[in-house]
Design an enzyme around this catalytic site. Structure first.
Site: not given
Ligand code: GLC
Length: 739
Positions: A262
């Site tokens: 993430d």
């Molecule tokens: C965010 C979220 C995740 C998302 C990613 C990209 O922090 O936790 O769900 O897909 O970053 O935006």
């Protein structure tokens, strides 16, 4: 390309090139727009690595993706195409209800179809991977990301995981699909206290039984990617958790796709206190099984030296790169780097009448009627009605994660209702949120932004007075209340789940006028409604209903659609009662049936027990009676199939879409089992005055549980079989499973 060509490409790539494939950056690095959400930190990476980056985050739009792809491929020594990945969680341009609303439809087939529509729109815009479905089991309404989940039940979330993955991926071969990236593996929804990004600590039986099933279902459905959770699990950050990412995900479940971190979660291993620096962070994540580093410098800056110093096996990198090249090949990007995307195709594909029509149907089905005193709903067009509330004219019905949607495309509540009452009286009455402290606490609104969001005291007074005047001249007041978009979703944990004070004040004032009130809620989490429920005549839970929200709400209020939504989360009596979930354990002192009466039982002394509105609950126009339930046997063996027949009667003149729910309780087990858990459901249409038999088939694999070693088990003994319209009002019979 053929597999042997992929292999020879890999063998021909330099170490720098290979590391580049493991790096994902957001738009600004490719001089495109940066709409990614997340902490902003300087990455401090070389231009060379930027030029070799293998994927982009939240860069979308046919024109932009074609430009970036062309430029980036020219800089790649082997001209390897990029992957474009984005948060398309409940729609791209045609925005659906939030997943908590999609869950409330219990309509797997329609959701699958809607996700294939979303995939088609995103593919036409040049995107390849959707960071969806988010299927984290969420039992705590204080956690803002409950918005993104189908709900609190592992079985139901697993079903939605399967159908959402199918929807996203089924049309990949004709370049109208998306690779599904299930998230957030694993158990992000169990953050302690519902506090965002907080730690997660679970027994293995709880992890395996209540949190892992939705991800496993997504893997079994063939999802191409898995995203790690930002959190730690039992003291080990997920992004470096080999047991989760390799032993369970790959070895036990057979996952062969890509694992992506993430946002910056590899770098955050330092903040967790798991490693001391970026180099160690990169090593730990790669060795645990993370293939792509989203928006952190760790792979970019650290992997090369680790390999050249002999501290990291280059084969680990080769395996990750091969998975990435195989995915690009599966999408046909080596032959068509643009995935068929063009501005023309994009414009033709988005927001079509068919896509909006399906979105509207889902918005209607997502609506949960929580109260309907004296059957005040459905309304009639000749009644003297007003619409009052801060959400009356807002286009922000699409929620926090509709980052590619446009509020300008949204049908507002006022627009929807005016199709029934063209000269409808409408006013806002108050702001959505007037708590400056809360808006300050969000941490990203400037003073100017806050000033824009909050009217002056004089203006507020004027709005209040106008609302009271409009209400006084009406017989029925529809009140459109709820939460600001940024009060839900990521980075939006709250400790107070009530409507904003100013909204509650306005409800009080209008109730004191003796008016009939229809409360329409636009929100992304279970709310505490205990202090408003008795002041209103009906409660219409619409969630963030999406692009077609206003039409759906109007169609339900005026009876064109008979509400059929059923909650997939419990609504608490008080915020302090969270986490709240129906499939809880009995404890040694259950509130009912304990040998201790009154005081010494499991309860709060300052709040009613259970849920104001429980999991599975929802009303329809008309009434369905559950007459009886028959079981084909009272004793079964593990190889038998039990037939359960539920006899229903529609005692009304309405056609009703009823979700018949089937629960079990394993009464005695070596790891104590929940007082009930959902094992099946059927959504059936009941014509007026009709009697209907609904039949379920139960087999022993639905009666298993997990022990504290993560082993799935089944034990002979007595089981309660329960059927009903929700998790509280159930008909129950018992069977014996014999050894
Ligand atoms: C965010 C979220 C995740 C998302 C990613 C990209 O922090 O936790 O769900 O897909 O970053 O935006």
């Amino acid at each position: 390309m053929r597999q042997k060509e992929i292999t020879s490409l890999l063998n021909d790539m330099s170490l720098e090139e290979k590391i580049g494939q493991l790096v994902q950056l957001s738009g600004e690095f490719f001089s495109a727009n940066d709409i990614s959400l997340g902490p902003i930190q300087k990455l401090g990476i070389s231009q060379q690595i930027v030029n070799l980056a293998g994927s982009a985050l939240n860069v979308v739009g046919a024109r932009v993706t074609r430009e970036v792809q062309k430029k980036q491929m020219q800089m790649q020594p082997h001209h390897i195409p990029m992957l474009f990945m984005s948060d398309i969680i409940y729609g791209y341009k045609t925005i659906l209800p939030i997943p908590l609303g999609l869950g409330a439809t219990w309509d797997l087939d329609k959701v699958e179809k809607a996700f294939s529509n979303a995939a088609a729109e995103a593919a036409a815009a040049g995107n390849h991977v959707a960071f969806a479905p988010m299927v984290d089991v969420a039992r705590d309404a204080r956690w803002g990301r409950i918005l993104e989940s189908p709900g609190e039940d592992p079985f139901l979330n697993a079903k939605f995981a399967q159908f959402m993955v199918n929807g996203l991926q089924k049309n990949i071969s004709n370049k109208c699909g998306q690779i599904a990236c299930v998230k957030h593996f694993a158990a992000y929804g169990a953050v302690e206290g519902g506090k965002e990004y907080n730690s997660v600590d679970l027994s293995l039986s709880n992890l395996y039984q209540n949190y892992l099933p939705p991800y496993k279902a997504a893997v079994k459905a063939g999802c191409g990617m898995v995203m790690t959770s930002l959190t730690s699990l039992n003291g080990v950050p997920v992004t470096a958790n080999k047991e989760l990412l390799t032993d369970i995900l790959r070895k036990k479940w057979g996952f062969t796709g890509i694992v992506i971190s993430d946002y910056a979660s590899i770098y955050e291993l330092i903040k967790h206190g798991f490693v001391s620096d970026e180099v160690q962070a990169g090593k730990a994540a790669l060795e645990a099984g993370v293939d792509i580093d989203m928006k952190s410098p760790c792979y970019a800056n650290g992997l090369k030296d680790l390999v050249t110093d002999g501290r990291l096996d280059e084969n680990k990198i080769n395996q990750a790169v091969l998975r990435i090249l195989n995915l690009k090949n599966k999408l046909g990007l080596f032959e068509d780097p643009f995935f068929g995307a063009s501005e023309e195709k994009e414009n033709e594909c988005i927001l079509t009448v068919e896509k909006r029509g399906l979105a509207r149907q889902l918005s209607e089905e997502a609506i949960v009627l929580l109260k309907n005193k004296n059957n005040i709903l459905p309304l009639k067009q000749d009644q003297n009605i007003a619409l009052i509330g801060p959400y009356a004219k807002k286009g922000t019905l699409i929620g926090m994660w509709a980052i590619h949607g446009s509020t300008a495309d949204t049908v507002t509540i006022s627009e929807g209702l005016k199709k029934y009452i063209p000269n409808l009286k409408v006013c806002s009455g108050t702001d959505l949120q007037r708590d400056r402290k809360l808006l300050d606490n969000l941490g990203f609104l400037s003073k100017e932004d806050i000033a824009k969001n909050i009217a002056s005291e004089d203006e507020e007074l004027k709005n209040n007075q106008e609302a009271l005047k409009v209400a006084a001249s009406s017989d029925i007041v529809i009140m459109a209340m709820g939460e600001e978009t940024y009060e839900d979703g990521e980075a939006s944990s709250k400790t107070d789940l009530r409507l904003a004070q100013n909204q509650r004040n306005l409800i009080d004032q209008i109730a004191k006028l003796g008016k009939k009130i229809i409360l329409v809620l636009i929100n992304g989490r279970p709310l505490v409604l205990s202090d408003v429920a008795d002041k209103v005549d009906a409660i219409v839970e619409a969630w963030f209903p999406g692009t077609e929200g206003g039409n759906a709400i109007a169609n339900v209020i005026f009876g064109k659609y008979n509400p059929s939504g059923r909650l997939t989360v419990d609504f608490p009596y008080a915020s302090g009662a969270e986490p709240l979930y129906y499939n809880h354990l009995a404890t040694g002192r259950p509130e009912n049936g304990s040998q201790h009466i009154g005081r010494f039982v499991s309860k709060y002394i300052d709040c009613p027990q259970g849920a104001l509105y429980p999991f599975g609950f929802g009303l329809s126009y008309g009434k369905v009676k559950y007459n009886s339930m028959e079981l084909s046997a009272s004793r079964i063996t593990v190889s038998d199939q039990l037939k359960v027949t539920v006899n229903l009667e529609n005692q009304s003149d309405f056609t009703i879409n009823e979700t018949v729910q089937l629960y079990i309780h394993d009464e005695v087990a070596s790891v104590v089992q929940p007082v009930k858990r959902l094992i099946d459901f059927k959504k059936v249409e009941l014509k007026p005055r009709k009697l209907v038999k609904v039949i379920f088939k139960v087999t022993s694999n639905q009666l298993t549980f997990f022990d504290n070693h993560g082993n799935e088990k089944i034990e002979p003994g007595r089981f309660a079989i329960m059927a009903g319209p929700n998790s509280r009002d159930l008909i129950s019979k018992e069977i014996d499973l014999i050894g």
